[in-house]
Each structure stands twice: as structure tokens, then as C-alpha cells.
Design an enzyme around this catalytic site. Structure first.
Site, PDB file in Angstrom:
ATOM      1  N   ILE A  36       0.819  -1.219   0.000  1.00 58.64           N
ATOM      2  CA  ILE A  36       0.000   0.000   0.000  1.00 58.64           C
ATOM      3  C   ILE A  36       0.855   1.273   0.000  1.00 58.64           C
ATOM      4  O   ILE A  36       0.344   2.352  -0.286  1.00 58.64           O
ATOM      5  CB  ILE A  36      -1.012   0.036   1.177  1.00 58.64           C
ATOM      6  CG1 ILE A  36      -0.305   0.021   2.518  1.00 58.64           C
ATOM      7  CG2 ILE A  36      -2.029  -1.080   1.042  1.00 58.64           C
ATOM      8  CD1 ILE A  36      -1.230   0.301   3.695  1.00 58.64           C
ATOM      9  N   HIS A 110       7.226 -12.090   5.694  1.00 58.30           N
ATOM     10  CA  HIS A 110       6.878 -11.569   4.375  1.00 58.30           C
ATOM     11  C   HIS A 110       8.134 -11.222   3.602  1.00 58.30           C
ATOM     12  O   HIS A 110       9.150 -10.860   4.173  1.00 58.30           O
ATOM     13  CB  HIS A 110       5.950 -10.351   4.477  1.00 58.30           C
ATOM     14  CG  HIS A 110       6.478  -9.211   5.287  1.00 58.30           C
ATOM     15  ND1 HIS A 110       6.552  -9.245   6.662  1.00 58.30           N
ATOM     16  CD2 HIS A 110       6.943  -8.001   4.917  1.00 58.30           C
ATOM     17  CE1 HIS A 110       7.031  -8.091   7.110  1.00 58.30           C
ATOM     18  NE2 HIS A 110       7.286  -7.320   6.061  1.00 58.30           N
ATOM     19  N   MET A 111       8.035 -11.388   2.307  1.00 58.66           N
ATOM     20  CA  MET A 111       9.127 -11.039   1.413  1.00 58.66           C
ATOM     21  C   MET A 111       8.654  -9.905   0.508  1.00 58.66           C
ATOM     22  O   MET A 111       7.572  -9.978  -0.067  1.00 58.66           O
ATOM     23  CB  MET A 111       9.541 -12.238   0.564  1.00 58.66           C
ATOM     24  CG  MET A 111      10.677 -11.918  -0.394  1.00 58.66           C
ATOM     25  SD  MET A 111      11.149 -13.348  -1.377  1.00 58.66           S
ATOM     26  CE  MET A 111      11.910 -14.353  -0.110  1.00 58.66           C
TER      27      MET A 111
END
Length: 128
Positions: A36, A110-111
Site C-alpha cells: 500500500i 513476508h518477502m
């Protein structure tokens, strides 16, 4: 090693459908979505659907199916977004932050896949 997973983190809420996301690709074990607050023209986050805190937690405890699926999704995202050097593009960077020293903001593994422009050096050279 033991990891405490916070099921109220933003990615857990996204996985439960409580917060919307801009999905790029979803499989049985993995979700990829646009960041985002993108830091590059291509900025996709890839997360496992399981409750893993960071990369070493995921690598140590995820099932073989989860591990393979995650890696295949990252490859597909690179191809889909046109950043894979295999497509003659200039390339991309993957980043995974872990813990306080790694400036991890969300305690769910997370990547980041970043590309679409030159990214410069990741870290300044140390003066050792």
C-alpha cells in the site's frame, strides 16, 4: 527456538479477510499483494498463509508444501510483474526483515519484491 505469533497483526487480518488487499496472486499456502506504500514501481509482498514470524521461523517449521509453494509464487510474481532478469529486464530485489535489528514492522513473515527501476545499493559499505 520458539517464536510467539501475534494473530492480530495486519497480515493475519488480511488473511482472514478483515482488511482488503490488492491481490497479485493467491494459492493454497501463499498470498502475494501490492504494497500500500510502494517503494518502487513494482512492490509486491509475498506472505505464507501459516503463522510464521520471520524467515528462519518459516524455513525451520513450514511444511515442504508451504516452502515450495512460497518459492514458486515468488517466481511467478517476478514473471507476472515483468521484473525477472530471465525476461531481459534489469532485475529486482527481494527483502525480508526479521526482528528489531532488521526493522521488521509486521510480525508475520513476508518477502518484498521490488523492481521496475534502479534500486541502488541496499546498504552503504561499512568502514571496517
Amino acid at each position: 527456538m520458539s517464536f510467539a505469533y501475534d494473530d492480530q497483526n495486519i497480515f493475519a487480518k488480511i488473511l482472514r479477510g478483515e482488511i482488503p488487499n490488492d491481490t497479485v496472486l493467491e494459492t493454497e499456502h501463499t498470498l502475494a499483494f501490492n504494497d500500500i506504500e510502494p517503494q518502487a514501481p513494482v512492490h509486491v509482498l509475498v506472505i505464507p498463509k501459516g503463522p510464521y514470524v520471520c524467515h528462519d521461523h518459516f524455513a525451520a517449521e513450514a511444511s515442504e508444501a508451504e516452502l515450495v509453494d512460497f518459492m514458486r509464487v515468488t517466481a511467478r510474481v517476478c514473471a507476472m510483474t515483468g521484473v525477472s532478469p530471465g525476461d531481459g529486464k534489469p532485475g529486482y530485489r527481494t527483502i525480508s526483515n526479521a526482528g528489531e535489528a532488521g526493522v521488521q514492522e509486521v510480525p508475520h513473515y513476508h518477502m518484498h519484491i521490488l523492481g521496475g527501476r534502479g534500486l541502488g545499493r541496499m546498504l552503504a559499505k561499512a568502514d571496517n
